[in-house]
Design a protein around this motif. Structure first.
Motif, mmCIF file in Angstrom:
data_model
loop_
_atom_site.group_PDB
_atom_site.id
_atom_site.type_symbol
_atom_site.label_atom_id
_atom_site.label_comp_id
_atom_site.label_asym_id
_atom_site.label_seq_id
_atom_site.Cartn_x
_atom_site.Cartn_y
_atom_site.Cartn_z
ATOM 1 N N THR A 95 34.992 -8.200 -97.591
ATOM 2 C CA THR A 95 33.057 -7.689 -97.041
ATOM 3 C C THR A 95 32.781 -8.243 -98.120
ATOM 4 O O THR A 95 32.938 -8.917 -98.992
ATOM 5 C CB THR A 95 32.755 -5.781 -97.266
ATOM 6 O OG1 THR A 95 32.988 -5.346 -98.530
ATOM 7 C CG2 THR A 95 34.128 -5.261 -96.507
ATOM 8 N N LYS A 139 33.064 -11.084 -93.512
ATOM 9 C CA LYS A 139 34.289 -10.348 -93.067
ATOM 10 C C LYS A 139 35.723 -11.455 -92.187
ATOM 11 O O LYS A 139 36.467 -12.059 -92.804
ATOM 12 C CB LYS A 139 34.218 -9.547 -92.065
ATOM 13 C CG LYS A 139 35.717 -8.615 -92.394
ATOM 14 C CD LYS A 139 36.085 -7.698 -93.788
ATOM 15 C CE LYS A 139 37.160 -7.021 -93.138
ATOM 16 N NZ LYS A 139 37.992 -6.119 -94.675
ATOM 17 N N LYS A 140 34.854 -12.144 -91.248
ATOM 18 C CA LYS A 140 36.017 -12.876 -90.184
ATOM 19 C C LYS A 140 36.620 -14.284 -91.389
ATOM 20 O O LYS A 140 37.886 -14.850 -91.256
ATOM 21 C CB LYS A 140 35.380 -13.146 -89.058
ATOM 22 C CG LYS A 140 36.471 -14.276 -88.507
ATOM 23 C CD LYS A 140 35.681 -14.830 -86.718
ATOM 24 C CE LYS A 140 35.685 -15.337 -85.800
ATOM 25 N NZ LYS A 140 35.202 -16.035 -85.176
ATOM 26 N N TYR A 173 24.911 -9.527 -88.090
ATOM 27 C CA TYR A 173 26.030 -10.503 -87.722
ATOM 28 C C TYR A 173 26.870 -11.117 -89.184
ATOM 29 O O TYR A 173 27.675 -11.531 -89.075
ATOM 30 C CB TYR A 173 25.253 -11.400 -87.263
ATOM 31 C CG TYR A 173 25.869 -12.061 -86.770
ATOM 32 C CD1 TYR A 173 26.895 -12.970 -86.110
ATOM 33 C CD2 TYR A 173 25.832 -13.892 -87.401
ATOM 34 C CE1 TYR A 173 27.847 -13.684 -85.317
ATOM 35 C CE2 TYR A 173 26.911 -14.576 -87.188
ATOM 36 C CZ TYR A 173 28.086 -14.540 -85.789
ATOM 37 O OH TYR A 173 28.891 -16.042 -85.458
ATOM 38 N N SER A 191 27.036 -9.837 -92.055
ATOM 39 C CA SER A 191 28.103 -8.765 -92.542
ATOM 40 C C SER A 191 29.680 -8.964 -91.945
ATOM 41 O O SER A 191 30.915 -9.468 -92.286
ATOM 42 C CB SER A 191 28.044 -7.713 -92.474
ATOM 43 O OG SER A 191 29.098 -6.216 -92.990
ATOM 44 N N LYS A 192 29.544 -9.327 -90.803
ATOM 45 C CA LYS A 192 30.385 -9.415 -89.316
ATOM 46 C C LYS A 192 31.426 -11.205 -89.769
ATOM 47 O O LYS A 192 32.424 -11.240 -89.652
ATOM 48 C CB LYS A 192 30.696 -9.353 -88.104
ATOM 49 C CG LYS A 192 30.139 -7.960 -88.248
ATOM 50 C CD LYS A 192 30.381 -8.061 -86.327
ATOM 51 C CE LYS A 192 29.610 -6.203 -86.417
ATOM 52 N NZ LYS A 192 29.442 -6.288 -84.854
#
Length: 358
Positions: free
Chosen positions: A287, A281-282, A275, A277-278
């Protein structure tokens, strides 16, 4: 010039302000307005850089200002200017930082689709890429324009870590899409006011020392701002939650860029690694690995320019155990080897200093 003389100089209407005032008042009288518009000399308008919304479609004034705008000024790293009263609101952004300070009166500051009223003593710190416009009739405003490289190379080592201000600068430097502002209500703080007026006064001295002196004064100014207002500075409400989250992530990475892992960051935030990592990125568009690499290589560039540390020591300090991997990554980012980068920038430094990493 003493501070009162500097203020009196700023308070006098210049030719552009007199024109803007006439233009503003003429809009209430259609015939007078039409006559004024007919009398305009477009070449003169372009030469003076006047802001006239009715002519914007002719492209006489850019909507974005790059570093080349500062190249035209005598002081190219930090430049102070008065915001002309009655200047029509003009939405624009730029590649450099800007501080808007209200010496007296008030102004309307429009940013992120919302208009806020800034009053005497208020200060707005704008990151690069922020679209904004300002309107004031009788407010006396000073704009301080600062290159990214000035913040990065001259000021980065003087900020106390883990404050909203240091997080703001860190996020703005490492993320090209981090467009935001910080608001300070200094309530007419005499010390802050004096510092800004003294910087402007120093700019009026046309000698070889003034640019370096202004940069040094700016360091003191920011430290005083951190000391007095680090707990009360706020992001605009429309972007507050997202900006605080981005700044928090960058703050964690900056505090341990040599050794931090995605797992470390996830644990600190209370998220699973997947989570987290996402989430990174968001929020940032990068990344975790890309973001960490940006920070490490920028820190390496800072150390190459501002210290006498060996390249192998810099490699290790920035989290690269293998110097070959560091050299390869640095070349990809800056299109030159670390040694070439240092040599290119050495002429700008009289004597590199060795500093301790915090």
């Amino acid at each position: 010039m003493d501070l009162n003389e500097i203020y009196d100089e700023l308070e006098r209407y210049n030719d552009d302000e007199l024109f803007y005032k006439e233009l503003f008042l003429s809009r209430r009288q259609p015939e007078k307005y039409a006559e004024l518009m007919r009398s305009l000399n477009i070449d003169e308008v372009n030469k003076r850089g006047l802001i006239i919304p009715e002519l914007q479609q002719q492209g006489y004034r850019p909507a974005r200002f790059g570093d080349d705008f500062l190249d035209t000024k005598e002081h190219k790293n930090v430049y102070l200017s008065k915001h002309n009263r009655y200047t029509p609101p003009y939405e624009h952004d730029h590649d450099f930082f800007e501080i808007v300070y209200i010496l007296s009166g008030e102004c309307e500051n429009r940013i992120f689709g919302r208009t806020d009223v800034l009053r005497q003593g208020d200060l707005c710190l704008l990151s690069p890429s922020v679209k904004h416009s300002i309107w004031t009739e009788d407010g006396l405003l000073l704009n301080i324009l600062i290159r990214r490289s000035t913040i990065r190379n001259i000021l980065s080592n003087i900020f106390i870590r883990n404050t909203i201000i240091s997080d703001f600068f860190g996020s703005s430097i490492y993320l090209s899409n981090f467009a935001t502002c910080l608001m300070f209500r200094t309530n007419g703080d005499d010390d802050i006011r004096r510092q800004i007026l003294e910087m402007y006064g120093e700019q009026l001295r046309p000698d070889e020392y003034s640019e370096n002196i202004i940069s040094s004064m700016l360091m003191i100014f920011f430290n005083k701002l951190v000391r007095g207002y680090k707990d009360t500075a706020v992001y605009p409400q429309t972007v507050k939650e997202q900006n605080e989250s981005v700044a928090k992530i960058l703050g964690m990475i900056l505090s341990d860029y040599a050794g931090i892992t995605l797992s470390d960051l996830a644990d600190s935030l209370g998220y699973s690694t997947v989570y987290c990592s996402k989430y990174v990125k968001k929020l940032t568009g990068c990344t975790f690995s890309e973001l960490l690499k940006k920070v490490r290589l920028q820190k390496a560039a800072d150390l190459l320019q501002n210290t006498s540390m060996s390249i192998s020591d810099i490699s290790a300090a920035c989290g690269y155990e293998n110097p070959e991997n560091f050299n390869r990554a640095f070349r990809q980012r800056y299109h030159t080897a670390p040694s070439g980068f240092r040599e290119r920038h050495s002429s700008r430094k009289s004597a590199p200093l060795s500093v301790r990493l915090s």
